[in-house]
Design a protein around this motif. Structure first.
Motif, PDB file in Angstrom:
ATOM      1  N   LYS A  34       0.828  -1.204   0.000  1.00 28.72           N
ATOM      2  CA  LYS A  34       0.000   0.000   0.000  1.00 28.72           C
ATOM      3  C   LYS A  34       0.870   1.264   0.000  1.00 28.72           C
ATOM      4  CE  LYS A  34      -3.056   1.540   3.075  1.00 28.72           C
ATOM      5  NZ  LYS A  34      -3.738   1.394   4.369  1.00 28.72           N
ATOM      6  N   ALA A  35       2.006   1.156   0.660  1.00 31.76           N
ATOM      7  CA  ALA A  35       2.915   2.301   0.735  1.00 31.76           C
ATOM      8  C   ALA A  35       3.765   2.409  -0.531  1.00 31.76           C
ATOM      9  CB  ALA A  35       3.819   2.164   1.958  1.00 31.76           C
ATOM     10  N   GLY A  36       3.584   1.470  -1.465  1.00 30.16           N
ATOM     11  CA  GLY A  36       4.363   1.485  -2.703  1.00 30.16           C
ATOM     12  C   GLY A  36       5.822   1.172  -2.452  1.00 30.16           C
ATOM     13  N   ALA A  37       6.098   0.448  -1.370  1.00 38.93           N
ATOM     14  CA  ALA A  37       7.483   0.168  -1.011  1.00 38.93           C
ATOM     15  C   ALA A  37       7.922  -1.163  -1.604  1.00 38.93           C
ATOM     16  CB  ALA A  37       7.628   0.129   0.504  1.00 38.93           C
ATOM     17  N   LYS A  38       9.009  -1.112  -2.368  1.00 45.03           N
ATOM     18  CA  LYS A  38       9.566  -2.363  -2.900  1.00 45.03           C
ATOM     19  C   LYS A  38      10.460  -2.959  -1.821  1.00 45.03           C
ATOM     20  CE  LYS A  38       9.763  -2.046  -7.932  1.00 45.03           C
ATOM     21  NZ  LYS A  38       9.992  -0.650  -8.329  1.00 45.03           N
ATOM     22  N   VAL A  39       9.819  -3.479  -0.778  1.00 47.46           N
ATOM     23  CA  VAL A  39      10.584  -4.051   0.320  1.00 47.46           C
ATOM     24  C   VAL A  39      10.717  -5.550   0.059  1.00 47.46           C
ATOM     25  CG1 VAL A  39      10.565  -4.537   2.773  1.00 47.46           C
ATOM     26  CG2 VAL A  39       9.833  -2.317   1.953  1.00 47.46           C
ATOM     27  N   ARG A  40      11.961  -6.029   0.083  1.00 50.04           N
ATOM     28  CA  ARG A  40      12.168  -7.465  -0.225  1.00 50.04           C
ATOM     29  C   ARG A  40      12.133  -8.283   1.062  1.00 50.04           C
ATOM     30  NH1 ARG A  40      13.840  -6.737  -5.924  1.00 50.04           N
ATOM     31  NH2 ARG A  40      13.660  -4.487  -5.990  1.00 50.04           N
ATOM     32  N   GLY A  41      10.958  -8.432   1.591  1.00 51.18           N
ATOM     33  CA  GLY A  41      10.802  -9.347   2.717  1.00 51.18           C
ATOM     34  C   GLY A  41      10.792  -8.705   4.091  1.00 51.18           C
ATOM     35  N   VAL A  42      10.120  -9.405   5.006  1.00 55.49           N
ATOM     36  CA  VAL A  42      10.084  -8.999   6.409  1.00 55.49           C
ATOM     37  C   VAL A  42      10.801 -10.093   7.198  1.00 55.49           C
ATOM     38  CG1 VAL A  42       8.609  -8.392   8.348  1.00 55.49           C
ATOM     39  CG2 VAL A  42       7.857  -7.874   6.019  1.00 55.49           C
ATOM     40  N   TYR A  43      11.777  -9.694   8.006  1.00 51.75           N
ATOM     41  CA  TYR A  43      12.605 -10.669   8.710  1.00 51.75           C
ATOM     42  C   TYR A  43      12.503 -10.525  10.220  1.00 51.75           C
ATOM     43  CZ  TYR A  43      14.797 -11.734   4.262  1.00 51.75           C
ATOM     44  OH  TYR A  43      15.013 -12.123   2.977  1.00 51.75           O
ATOM     45  N   GLU A  44      12.648 -11.663  10.879  1.00 52.17           N
ATOM     46  CA  GLU A  44      12.716 -11.659  12.330  1.00 52.17           C
ATOM     47  C   GLU A  44      14.195 -11.597  12.722  1.00 52.17           C
ATOM     48  OE1 GLU A  44      10.672 -14.960  14.027  1.00 52.17           O
ATOM     49  OE2 GLU A  44      11.113 -14.365  16.091  1.00 52.17           O
ATOM     50  N   TRP A  45      14.505 -10.665  13.562  1.00 51.60           N
ATOM     51  CA  TRP A  45      15.882 -10.392  13.986  1.00 51.60           C
ATOM     52  C   TRP A  45      16.040 -11.033  15.355  1.00 51.60           C
ATOM     53  CZ3 TRP A  45      17.430  -4.522  14.758  1.00 51.60           C
ATOM     54  CH2 TRP A  45      18.778  -4.439  15.121  1.00 51.60           C
ATOM     55  N   MET A  46      16.866 -12.081  15.436  1.00 49.97           N
ATOM     56  CA  MET A  46      16.963 -12.857  16.684  1.00 49.97           C
ATOM     57  C   MET A  46      17.825 -12.124  17.713  1.00 49.97           C
ATOM     58  SD  MET A  46      15.123 -15.024  15.286  1.00 49.97           S
ATOM     59  CE  MET A  46      14.957 -16.514  16.227  1.00 49.97           C
ATOM     60  N   LEU A  47      17.250 -11.091  18.267  1.00 49.33           N
ATOM     61  CA  LEU A  47      17.991 -10.230  19.185  1.00 49.33           C
ATOM     62  C   LEU A  47      18.037 -10.808  20.600  1.00 49.33           C
ATOM     63  CD1 LEU A  47      19.370  -7.605  18.442  1.00 49.33           C
ATOM     64  CD2 LEU A  47      17.346  -6.352  19.156  1.00 49.33           C
ATOM     65  N   SER A  48      17.083 -11.680  20.913  1.00 48.01           N
ATOM     66  CA  SER A  48      16.960 -12.168  22.303  1.00 48.01           C
ATOM     67  C   SER A  48      18.164 -13.009  22.731  1.00 48.01           C
ATOM     68  CB  SER A  48      15.681 -12.977  22.467  1.00 48.01           C
ATOM     69  OG  SER A  48      15.742 -14.126  21.662  1.00 48.01           O
ATOM     70  N   GLU A  49      18.955 -13.464  21.746  1.00 45.84           N
ATOM     71  CA  GLU A  49      20.174 -14.200  22.103  1.00 45.84           C
ATOM     72  C   GLU A  49      21.184 -13.285  22.789  1.00 45.84           C
ATOM     73  OE1 GLU A  49      19.780 -17.103  18.210  1.00 45.84           O
ATOM     74  OE2 GLU A  49      21.170 -15.410  18.189  1.00 45.84           O
ATOM     75  N   LYS A  50      21.044 -11.975  22.541  1.00 44.62           N
ATOM     76  CA  LYS A  50      22.024 -11.027  23.065  1.00 44.62           C
ATOM     77  C   LYS A  50      21.440 -10.096  24.113  1.00 44.62           C
ATOM     78  CE  LYS A  50      25.010 -12.219  19.774  1.00 44.62           C
ATOM     79  NZ  LYS A  50      25.671 -11.739  18.570  1.00 44.62           N
ATOM     80  N   THR A  51      20.222  -9.635  23.855  1.00 42.51           N
ATOM     81  CA  THR A  51      19.696  -8.569  24.704  1.00 42.51           C
ATOM     82  C   THR A  51      18.197  -8.719  24.930  1.00 42.51           C
ATOM     83  OG1 THR A  51      19.413  -6.165  24.872  1.00 42.51           O
ATOM     84  CG2 THR A  51      19.431  -7.088  22.665  1.00 42.51           C
ATOM     85  N   LYS A  52      17.702  -8.032  25.954  1.00 43.47           N
ATOM     86  CA  LYS A  52      16.261  -8.006  26.199  1.00 43.47           C
ATOM     87  C   LYS A  52      15.630  -6.825  25.468  1.00 43.47           C
ATOM     88  CE  LYS A  52      16.182 -10.294  30.710  1.00 43.47           C
ATOM     89  NZ  LYS A  52      17.581 -10.767  30.755  1.00 43.47           N
ATOM     90  N   LYS A  53      16.481  -5.933  24.932  1.00 45.44           N
ATOM     91  CA  LYS A  53      15.975  -4.735  24.268  1.00 45.44           C
ATOM     92  C   LYS A  53      15.290  -5.084  22.940  1.00 45.44           C
ATOM     93  CE  LYS A  53      19.416  -1.510  26.076  1.00 45.44           C
ATOM     94  NZ  LYS A  53      20.576  -0.674  25.719  1.00 45.44           N
ATOM     95  N   ALA A  54      14.410  -4.200  22.506  1.00 47.16           N
ATOM     96  CA  ALA A  54      13.692  -4.437  21.258  1.00 47.16           C
ATOM     97  C   ALA A  54      14.092  -3.404  20.219  1.00 47.16           C
ATOM     98  CB  ALA A  54      12.200  -4.368  21.504  1.00 47.16           C
ATOM     99  N   ASN A  55      13.976  -3.786  18.951  1.00 49.54           N
ATOM    100  CA  ASN A  55      14.335  -2.884  17.880  1.00 49.54           C
ATOM    101  C   ASN A  55      13.661  -3.302  16.582  1.00 49.54           C
ATOM    102  OD1 ASN A  55      15.631  -0.754  16.628  1.00 49.54           O
ATOM    103  ND2 ASN A  55      17.648  -1.289  17.447  1.00 49.54           N
ATOM    104  N   ALA A  56      13.565  -2.384  15.671  1.00 52.16           N
ATOM    105  CA  ALA A  56      13.069  -2.670  14.328  1.00 52.16           C
ATOM    106  C   ALA A  56      13.756  -1.701  13.404  1.00 52.16           C
ATOM    107  CB  ALA A  56      11.555  -2.477  14.261  1.00 52.16           C
TER     108      ALA A  56
END
Ligand code: ZN
Length: 386
Positions: A193-215
């Protein structure tokens, strides 16, 4: 160990929770560490220059490999990099301890040490490449090396932005395609809808390192992707994740990465011009290092550091402007700020960030507007539409 105070839970008139004493202490510590790191780096290069250790390092390098310029430069740069790392390692380890003290880290010492090792080798390779190219240009184009150097540096930056999500970040983090089908479908629909040619949505396995969240929105062209940390997926509901993605799409729609590269282009052009002046000054006025003598490298490092410190508040202001633009896009595209605000509140709590830092702290240190400000702006925007 410091005693932990529970979050205050106080809610002011704005509807934004006030920061806990713990959050204030943690962020103050982080700021002190980053300032100390900077001061230490500047002091080290200052001493290396003032005491002329740099000539000793150069002589030692030439003594080992003989007159082979590139090899001597390699040895010299290695000494400088090892010395710098030895000085900053204490603070790096202290940061690791702080993350644990505030219960924000899931990382064990061994994994941290491995990350440090990989990080060092990566910066070792990139730094060696950079200095080899710079001094090759100084030798082959004594007048115009800084222009060619700037052009190559920009080309390299764009290339790095492109390959980072597929080559560099996976050195430190695991990524996988988002497994939640319903969420993936929702997020993909939003991107389209945003017209974004985004190649995929990925899960970033951050919990192995930190409790913090990010995107984040990462990559350029074919590597352009949206990554959402597993830590964010586990605390936010689908509406809130959608709000976070809407913000990231705002960056995409407003072409923030491209604009950042253009801004970076102007700044590094100015930076390379300053380097040229500094190198000429060291050769002609200070009469210490001829232009082609790589013992002038600490001077170049000092000048680059000074420029980035002076420009940091400006770059942060520019970044906050972009963040506000992305926020506005998110509210407009969602038609509501409810999930945006609750996501903000959860993220601030999870990352122990300050929702309402002092204004000077925000101006000097923050690349994002403070959470409290973002939520107030969101609520004001919603109220203005009623
Ligand atoms: Zn953003």
């Amino acid at each position: 160990m410091e005693t932990m105070t529970p979050p205050s839970g106080f809610t002011g008139d704005s509807g934004v929770s006030a920061d806990s004493a713990e959050a204030r202490r943690y962020n103050r510590l982080l700021r002190r560490i980053s300032v100390a790191d900077l001061v230490l780096g500047i002091a080290l290069m200052g001493v290396v220059l003032a005491a002329d250790w740099t000539s000793d390092f150069r002589n030692f390098a030439v003594h080992i490999v003989g007159d082979h310029h590139a090899a001597a430069l390699f040895v010299y740069t290695t000494i400088l990099l090892l010395l710098t790392k030895a000085f900053s390692l204490g603070l790096d380890y202290y940061s690791f301890l702080i993350e644990h003290r505030y219960h924000l880290s899931n990382q064990r010492l061994r994994s941290w040490a491995w990350d440090q090792t990989k990080g060092f080798f990566l910066s070792f390779l990139l730094s060696q490449l950079l200095v080899q190219v710079v001094y090759f240009l100084i030798r082959s184009q004594p007048q115009w090396w800084w222009v060619t150097g700037w052009a190559l540096f920009m080309l390299f930056s764009v290339l790095m932005a492109q390959i980072a999500p597929v080559l560099l970040f996976p050195l430190f983090f695991r990524f996988r395609a988002l497994e939640d089908d319903e969420l993936t479908a929702r997020l993909t629909r939003m991107s389209e809808k945003a017209g974004a040619k985004v190649r995929g949505v990925y899960e970033w396995m951050l919990s192995e390192k930190t409790k913090k969240a990010n995107a984040a929105l990462m990559g350029l062209g074919h590597t352009r992707r949206i990554v959402i940390s597993d830590t964010l997926l586990s605390t936010c509901n689908h509406d809130e994740i959608e709000a976070v993605l809407a913000h990231e799409l705002g960056h995409h729609v407003y072409r923030h990465m491209l604009k950042a590269i253009v801004v970076q282009g102007f700044i590094t052009f100015f930076g390379f011009w300053c380097l040229k002046l500094a190198v000429r000054w060291a050769a002609l006025d200070w009469k210490r290092y001829p232009q082609i003598d790589f013992a002038n490298l600490p001077l170049m490092i000092l000048v680059s550091t000074a420029i980035s410190v002076v420009l940091l508040p400006v770059m942060n202001a520019y970044s906050r402007f972009n963040e506000r633009q992305a926020d506005l896009y998110a509210w407009k595209s969602l038609g509501t700020v409810k999930s945006f605000c609750s996501a903000m509140e959860k993220l601030a709590a999870q990352n122990l960030s300050e929702s309402e830092p002092a204004r000077w702290v925000e101006v000097l240190f923050h690349s994002h507007p403070a959470t409290g400000r973002r939520m107030k702006d969101a609520l004001a925007w919603a109220a203005s539409r009623k």
